[in-house]
Design an enzyme around this catalytic site. Structure first.
Site, PDB file in Angstrom:
ATOM      1  N   GLU A 121      -3.345 -15.858 -67.442  1.00 37.40           N
ATOM      2  CA  GLU A 121      -4.174 -15.963 -66.249  1.00 37.40           C
ATOM      3  C   GLU A 121      -3.641 -17.002 -65.260  1.00 37.40           C
ATOM      4  O   GLU A 121      -3.044 -18.012 -65.648  1.00 37.40           O
ATOM      5  CB  GLU A 121      -5.615 -16.321 -66.633  1.00 37.40           C
ATOM      6  CG  GLU A 121      -6.303 -15.217 -67.428  1.00 37.40           C
ATOM      7  CD  GLU A 121      -7.787 -15.465 -67.588  1.00 37.40           C
ATOM      8  OE1 GLU A 121      -8.372 -16.157 -66.734  1.00 37.40           O
ATOM      9  OE2 GLU A 121      -8.366 -14.971 -68.568  1.00 37.40           O
ATOM     10  N   ASP A 122      -3.893 -16.723 -63.983  1.00 39.81           N
ATOM     11  CA  ASP A 122      -3.670 -17.689 -62.894  1.00 39.81           C
ATOM     12  C   ASP A 122      -2.256 -18.265 -62.905  1.00 39.81           C
ATOM     13  O   ASP A 122      -2.062 -19.467 -62.690  1.00 39.81           O
ATOM     14  CB  ASP A 122      -4.685 -18.831 -62.995  1.00 39.81           C
ATOM     15  CG  ASP A 122      -6.120 -18.368 -62.743  1.00 39.81           C
ATOM     16  OD1 ASP A 122      -6.342 -17.151 -62.746  1.00 39.81           O
ATOM     17  OD2 ASP A 122      -6.998 -19.220 -62.551  1.00 39.81           O
ATOM     18  N   CYS A 147      -8.763 -12.366 -59.985  1.00 39.70           N
ATOM     19  CA  CYS A 147      -8.729 -11.600 -61.230  1.00 39.70           C
ATOM     20  C   CYS A 147      -9.496 -10.284 -61.217  1.00 39.70           C
ATOM     21  O   CYS A 147      -8.955  -9.245 -61.606  1.00 39.70           O
ATOM     22  CB  CYS A 147      -9.172 -12.470 -62.403  1.00 39.70           C
ATOM     23  SG  CYS A 147     -10.728 -13.318 -62.172  1.00 39.70           S
TER      24      CYS A 147
END
Length: 537
Positions: free
Chosen positions: A37-38, A75
């Protein structure tokens, strides 16, 4: 004579094995997704300052896509596009954590893999902007794992999502470094800062904390790959590593510059992908769904917006890629972008709004706080200051080759008027073709999507029985909603239904023996799953 017989037998065996070899080669691969993520391209081999040896090793064994992009810089819209293979702006799932109803033909693509015989698992993030269809996964939970498939010879599609690099983890690592400098992995003084960040100790520490959490996540990825090796499955598994959008810091996540859209994408598939390969063609997350279906031996549906990027049936590279940003958390905005190999064009449909609107989650980040402090004191500097202005230009244009960080806006330069016009027209044509739902206010869009529906819950499926001569029942199941699919499970005699799992994708009538019962649930993307219909024998 005996010798001749042995020779003939050996030749016959060799011929038989040779004839079987193509079939053996055609066995569908297992598919393992490892998502982080990210995280932008601050991993090896993209970034020399990163410390991600496990990701680097995976790249050495497969292909690294250098020009890989997300269609969205946050997301939920990103994952909505990945799971459907469609632009969120085309199906109404473009706002961050919205609840919309895509067209009835839209499926979560793992359902196509289940039709091909795959065991599908997700551990465990969904965030699709619609309820998770029961027909998508054999198991979507924190316990989901390819090891749990009932038949060890069944091919699997397993997704593992790692939140240890999320922007919240960056804040925690930033605090840990401040409390105990030995907690740091990267030297903040040695990492080059993006030019749009003010060079202050706080910004540097935050940037180093981001690199730290990516390294920490790499260790987990190493364990997952080792697990596959130990099971003897590495050679028959397509491994896909990706980051869901760009950097989880200011001017990264939530922004349609390369810092928010350019992502790591690496694939390993022994015997099908040449090791240590670099590719520079345009690829995007919308390509993942059709590519996985094709690799599994299926035919991607025509409505998907991506292309097949590996295997024997690759699609043509697009000339342009398109991006969108809409409501983020509690703040509305509408930004669209289009890029070709040289330029990125950005259209700010709500240019009266500032670049940085206050949002609770990102406002806790140290870089946002530092930008806000320096704005008040007048210490931002020339390259950081534009991002903190109270309004945005209607249009932006960047030379992504000469200006990889997109800090020099060329939209007002007459030398680039032709390029500006070309990309503006491409964007308008694309928005028209996609019937861009961002042009409709979110409450009105929701009303329109559900105005002809009696409920936002899928209708309970209909069960029809026919008697077999031996006392068994053959049950036919029919969904009542257009576009709905059905999941079912058979409860054994005297047994109880498990609280979770055990649902199979319905494709053909099901036989149940005396004392057994069948449960069926209908599921349509955008609706909640139906109540269960039950029939006992």
């Amino acid at each position: 004579m005996i010798r001749s017989s042995i020779t003939f037998g050996a030749l016959a065996l060799a011929w038989t094995l040779a004839s079987l070899h193509p079939a053996l080669e055609a066995k569908p691969p297992n598919i393992l997704w490892l998502s982080i993520e990210d995280t932008g391209q601050q991993v090896e081999p993209y970034d020399a300052y990163a410390r991600t040896p496990n990701i680097a090793r995976l790249a050495k064994q497969g292909v690294t896509f250098l020009e890989a992009y997300s269609h969205s810089p946050v997301c939920a819209p990103t994952r909505s596009g990945i799971i459907t293979g469609m632009y969120p702006t085309a199906i109404g799932t473009h706002h961050m954590r919205s609840r919309m109803l895509p067209p009835p033909f839209v499926k979560a693509f793992p359902e196509y893999l289940r039709q091909l015989g795959y065991y599908t698992t997700n551990n465990s993030k969904t965030d699709y902007n619609f309820p998770v269809p029961l027909t998508a996964w054999d198991d979507s939970s924190s316990d989901a794992h390819w090891k749990n498939r009932p038949d060890p010879d069944q091919p699997f599609f397993a997704v593992f999502n790692f939140g240890s690099s999320h922007e919240g983890s960056v804040r925690r690592q930033f605090a840990a470094r401040a409390e105990d400098p030995s907690a740091g992995i990267h030297d903040a003084s040695q990492l080059p800062l993006p030019p749009y960040y003010p060079d202050t100790p706080k910004t540097r520490e935050a940037w180093a904390a981001y690199y730290d959490v990516v390294t920490i996540t790499d260790r987990t990825i190493g364990k997952m790959l080792a697990e596959l090796e130990e099971a003897g499955l590495a050679d028959e598994t397509l491994v896909v590593f990706w980051g869901d959008h760009g950097v989880g810091l200011a001017r990264g996540k939530r922004w349609i510059y390369d810092s928010g859209l350019k992502v790591p994408l690496i694939m390993r598939w022994p015997g099908h992908i040449e090791p240590d390969t670099l590719r520079t063609d345009f690829v995007q997350f919308l390509d993942l769904a059709p590519t996985m279906i094709s690799a599994a031996g299926g035919e991607p549906p025509d409505h998907m917006h991506g292309r097949v990027i590996i295997g024997d049936r690759p699609g043509p590279e697009p000339e342009y890629l398109f991006h969108g940003r809409d409501r983020m958390d509690e703040r509305y905005d509408m930004v669209r972008g289009v890029r070709n190999r040289r330029f990125l064009y950005v259209r700010n449909f709500e240019s009266h709004r500032p670049w940085v609107q206050f949002m609770r989650t990102p406002s806790q980040g140290p870089v946002y706080q530092e930008l806000g402090r320096l704005k008040l004191s007048g210490g931002l500097g020339l390259l950081a200051a534009p991002f903190m202005q109270d309004t945005k230009p209607l249009e932006e244009l960047y030379d992504v080759v000469a200006d990889p960080h997109q800090v020099f806006d060329l939209a007002a330069d007459p030398k680039y008027a032709d390029q500006l016009k070309l990309l503006r027209e491409q964007l308008v044509d694309w928005m028209r073709k996609m019937d861009d739902k961002g042009l409709v206010p979110e409450p009105e869009l929701y009303r329109r999507m559900f105005e002809n529906e009696d409920s936002d819950v899928t209708a309970t499926p209909l069960l029809t029985r026919s008697d077999a001569s031996d006392g068994a029942l053959v049950v036919t199941v029919k969904a009542q909603n257009e576009g709905a699919s059905v999941a079912y499970r058979v409860i054994p005699k005297g047994g109880k239904a498990p609280q979770r799992g055990g649902w199979l994708l319905y494709t053909d009538p099901v036989r149940i023996e005396r004392g057994e019962s069948l449960e069926a649930v209908a599921s349509r993307v955008g609706f909640a799953n139906s109540q269960a219909a039950t029939l006992a024998n």
